[in-house]
Design an enzyme around this catalytic site. Structure first.
Site, PDB file in Angstrom:
ATOM      1  N   GLU A 441     -98.677  72.002 -33.109  1.00 28.01           N
ATOM      2  CA  GLU A 441     -97.542  71.255 -32.602  1.00 28.01           C
ATOM      3  C   GLU A 441     -96.314  71.557 -33.459  1.00 28.01           C
ATOM      4  O   GLU A 441     -96.355  71.438 -34.677  1.00 28.01           O
ATOM      5  CB  GLU A 441     -97.901  69.767 -32.673  1.00 28.01           C
ATOM      6  N   ASP A 514    -100.054  66.577 -35.705  1.00 23.92           N
ATOM      7  CA  ASP A 514     -99.747  65.658 -36.796  1.00 23.92           C
ATOM      8  C   ASP A 514    -100.608  64.403 -36.704  1.00 23.92           C
ATOM      9  O   ASP A 514    -101.022  64.013 -35.627  1.00 23.92           O
ATOM     10  CB  ASP A 514     -98.270  65.237 -36.730  1.00 23.92           C
ATOM     11  N   ASP A 516     -99.808  61.479 -36.643  1.00 28.50           N
ATOM     12  CA  ASP A 516     -98.953  60.336 -36.330  1.00 28.50           C
ATOM     13  C   ASP A 516     -98.981  60.084 -34.828  1.00 28.50           C
ATOM     14  O   ASP A 516     -99.761  60.683 -34.088  1.00 28.50           O
ATOM     15  CB  ASP A 516     -97.522  60.579 -36.825  1.00 28.50           C
ATOM     16  N   ASP A 518     -96.843  60.713 -32.340  1.00 24.10           N
ATOM     17  CA  ASP A 518     -96.546  61.826 -31.443  1.00 24.10           C
ATOM     18  C   ASP A 518     -97.697  62.825 -31.407  1.00 24.10           C
ATOM     19  O   ASP A 518     -98.026  63.381 -30.368  1.00 24.10           O
ATOM     20  CB  ASP A 518     -95.263  62.544 -31.877  1.00 24.10           C
TER      21      ASP A 518
END
Ligand code: 28G
Length: 652
Positions: A441, A514, A516, A518
């Site tokens: 990503e 990631d 997180d 997103d």
């Protein structure tokens, strides 16, 4: 679920009166309920909170049966102190007369024998074999205390039990003007892992039952707080009220809810539907008041009737021309709020969780009833019919457009002409067995991965995160997206009818996102993509998720990485002994790592953690996909935040 477990001959043959000592009777009773205490899960589903609440459903079911038989009008459920529950109805009261053969009160037999009485008079809808309808004796067996009070023939009769065993015979202790039954019980803490009742759960269940049995009143009182919490449910409209409740706050396309209640070939069919200005489908189905989350024959019959009626109407009113294809079932269900409830003899609940109705006669009955009634509804209300039709036609149009777009991508050879995407940093090896593709990503992480990788066997494909975040993305639209096309080309298998697992270019396809919100979002999208279009890749075990570390912990020259919160705590504890305190860095994204760190922590086959994606994980992602892509922003945010970091089953 054991159906009327076969009793031994001895049990069935009553002993001669002089032999029937009190002890002998006890043994009989004990044997009657022993299997329930041995395997409680078999009778109430589990010994956790679900099973605990099931005890209430069971007792309430009996009261509702008495209401459906036409006798009880009011049911009250009360949560008392010390995890006690009380359920009251104003029905006829359980009969207390002596049974000629067992020499026991009918009440005691009902309370202490599995499936006592079999089919109760007039209550032919009783469910045998399902989780419900196992009988109040099961509740008795799993309670360390139970008291039943019956008002009948001007008398008040009582019996108490400990773990299903009567303390004494049924006794008349007073008089009554009215009639009814009251059961008070306290679940056995030796059986249940939790004794904590959940008020919201009970309220939802009672509301649902009140919707399903129009005209009865169900009260709920939670005495655990003072003043007690009170809820009362009474719905004159039955399922009609239920649909209005589900559609509350949404813009309806109809003036009135469609509603039908009719008996066909001895099957009672009740159904209500309303179209709202929305894309989702909300359909609930019930058999004998039991929720069937996986639908079944009754729901199938409903869907067929809806599709057929709308197609007929669309043809008659020239919405569909002769050459046009029929509307599909999905077309007719966007924005639909519908409930189907059937009552039938000997329902068969199928599937592992008994969540689906299997009786084929339910399908025929629902289809016939709903078909007739919908036809009439549309004929009588042309304006509403037109509004519904317009919506359904729009759904069909969207489907055809999406299909056309997909066809252009999936067209024979459409991908063949494409060369490997420029963004792909391919590996040198041409042997899929030892080749790996990292789908990364973001461009910055992509850059680090490119520099840090082992270029012999590791290929990197950076994807722009945002690009996947198309609002209301339909997956087929995503396929038109260049980023996704490059992914499809890189993997090498092609897609759709052309799909060929043997052509896969990498035996490890690794999603590296990631840690997180997103990242979790993008991972869900990619998992959904694989689940829907490359399922065989998952089944072959070729799809993985990379596990980047959450922390970097440094003391002097010594650097350690932690992949979980507890691992970090362990390392920090360990390092506390050293002179310098540890320097802790929390990684928020892959981009924060330099190439060598990324290699060392996440990509190096000798050190990294990879999670192989199981088909169940992907299926779950597929389900979440719809939530993530839904209209409502708030629940979506909350959802992502509560689930973003949950990763299980780590393996190296
Ligand atoms: C309050 C908590 C749960 C119930 C009744 C009423 C009758 C009954 C219940 O019969 C089966 C039928 C006769 C032996 C039936 C009363 C017929 C005439 C009943 C409840 C077997 C039991 N009069 N109300 N069971 N009998 N309420 N509420 O459980 O032959 S259970």
């Amino acid at each position: 679920m054991p159906k009327n477990p076969q009793k031994s001959k001895e049990e069935l043959t009553p002993k001669k009166p002089q032999e029937v000592s009190y002890e002998a009777k006890d043994i009989y009773v004990l044997e009657g309920l022993e299997p329930v205490r041995k395997r409680p899960g078999m009778y109430v589903g589990s010994t956790g909170v679900d099973g605990l609440h099931h005890l209430i459903w069971e007792v309430v079911d009996n009261a509702i049966d008495e209401a459906m038989a036409g006798y009880a009008k009011n049911i009250t459920v009360e949560l008392l102190a010390e995890n006690k529950v009380s359920v009251t109805d104003d029905g006829r009261g359980i009969p207390v007369d002596m049974h000629a053969q067992t020499k026991k009160s009918a009440l005691e037999t009902v309370m202490t024998t599995l499936h006592a009485g079999g089919k109760f008079g007039g209550e032919s809808y009783k469910v045998a074999g399902g989780l419900h309808g196992v009988g109040v004796s099961v509740v008795n067996a799993l309670s360390d205390y139970l008291r039943v009070e019956v008002c009948r023939d001007q008398g008040l009769y009582v019996q108490e039990y400990v773990r299903g065993k009567p303390k004494e015979k049924v006794k008349k202790i007073g008089t009554c003007k009215k009639t009814g039954t009251k059961v008070i019980f306290s679940p056995d803490r030796e059986v249940f892992s939790s004794l904590e009742f959940n008020d919201k759960r009970i309220i939802d269940h009672l509301r649902q039952q009140a919707f399903l049995t129009k005209g009865i009143r169900i009260n709920f009182l939670d005495h655990r707080s003072s003043p007690p919490q009170f809820y009362g449910f009474y719905f004159e409209g039955g399922l009609l009220s239920f649909v209005k409740y589900l559609a509350h706050g949404k813009k309806p396309l109809q003036e009135d809810v469609f509603y039908i209640h009719r008996t066909q070939e001895k099957i009672e069919v009740e159904s209500a539907l309303l179209y709202i200005d929305d894309l989702e489908v909300r359909e609930l189905s019930f058999a004998n008041n039991i929720y069937t989350p996986d639908g079944g024959m009754h729901l199938t019959g409903f869907k067929s009737a809806l599709t057929r009626s709308l197609n007929n109407y669309a043809r008659a009113e020239k919405y569909l021309k002769e050459k046009d294809e029929n509307l599909t079932s999905d077309d007719t269900r966007e924005g639909l709020v519908a409930i189907v409830s059937v009552k039938l003899r000997e329902p068969q609940f199928e599937g592992q969780t008994k969540a689906r109705l299997g009786n084929p006669e339910a399908r025929t009955a629902v289809e016939a009833v709903v078909n007739d009634a919908l036809k009439e509804f549309f004929e009588k209300r042309p304006a509403e019919a037109r509004r519904v039709l317009a919506k359904v036609m729009l759904a069909a149009k969207a489907r055809l457009a999406a299909k056309a777009a997909k066809d252009t991508v999936l067209r024979r050879g459409a991908l063949e002409g494409l060369t490997l995407p420029g963004k792909l940093a391919d590996c040198i090896s041409r042997n899929p067995v030892d080749s790996e593709l990292f789908i990364v990503e973001g461009d910055s992480a992509g850059g680090s991965a490119k520099s840090g990788r082992d270029r012999k066997v590791q290929a990197i494909l950076p994807l722009k995160g945002k690009i996947l975040n198309v609002e209301k993305a339909r997956l087929d639209k995503m396929l038109v997206n260049l980023e996704i096309r490059s992914l499809v080309v890189a993997i090498g298998t092609a897609i759709g009818e052309e799909f060929d697992l043997a052509k896969i270019r990498y035996h490890k396809v690794i999603l590296m996102t990631d840690a997180d919100v997103d990242g979790a979002h993008i991972r869900t999208l990619l998992l959904t993509l694989f689940y829907r279009y490359f399922r065989k890749v998952i089944e072959a075990g070729y799809l993985y998720i990379a596990q980047p570390p959450l922390y970097r912990i440094q003391t002097g020259k010594n650097v350690r990485y932690a992949y979980t919160e507890s691992e970090k705590q362990g390392i920090v504890k360990e390092l506390q002994k050293s002179k310098e305190g540890p320097l802790i860095q929390r990684y928020k994204g892959l981009g924060e790592m330099n190439p060598s760190q990324l290699w060392e922590t996440t990509m190096n086959p000798a050190l990294r953690l990879l999670k192989r994606v199981e088909i169940e994980d992907a299926k779950e992602a597929d389900r979440l996909f719809d939530i993530l892509m839904g209209d409502e922003v708030l629940p979506r945010k909350q959802f992502i935040q509560t689930h973003a970091l949950s990763v299980k089953n780590l393996d190296i």
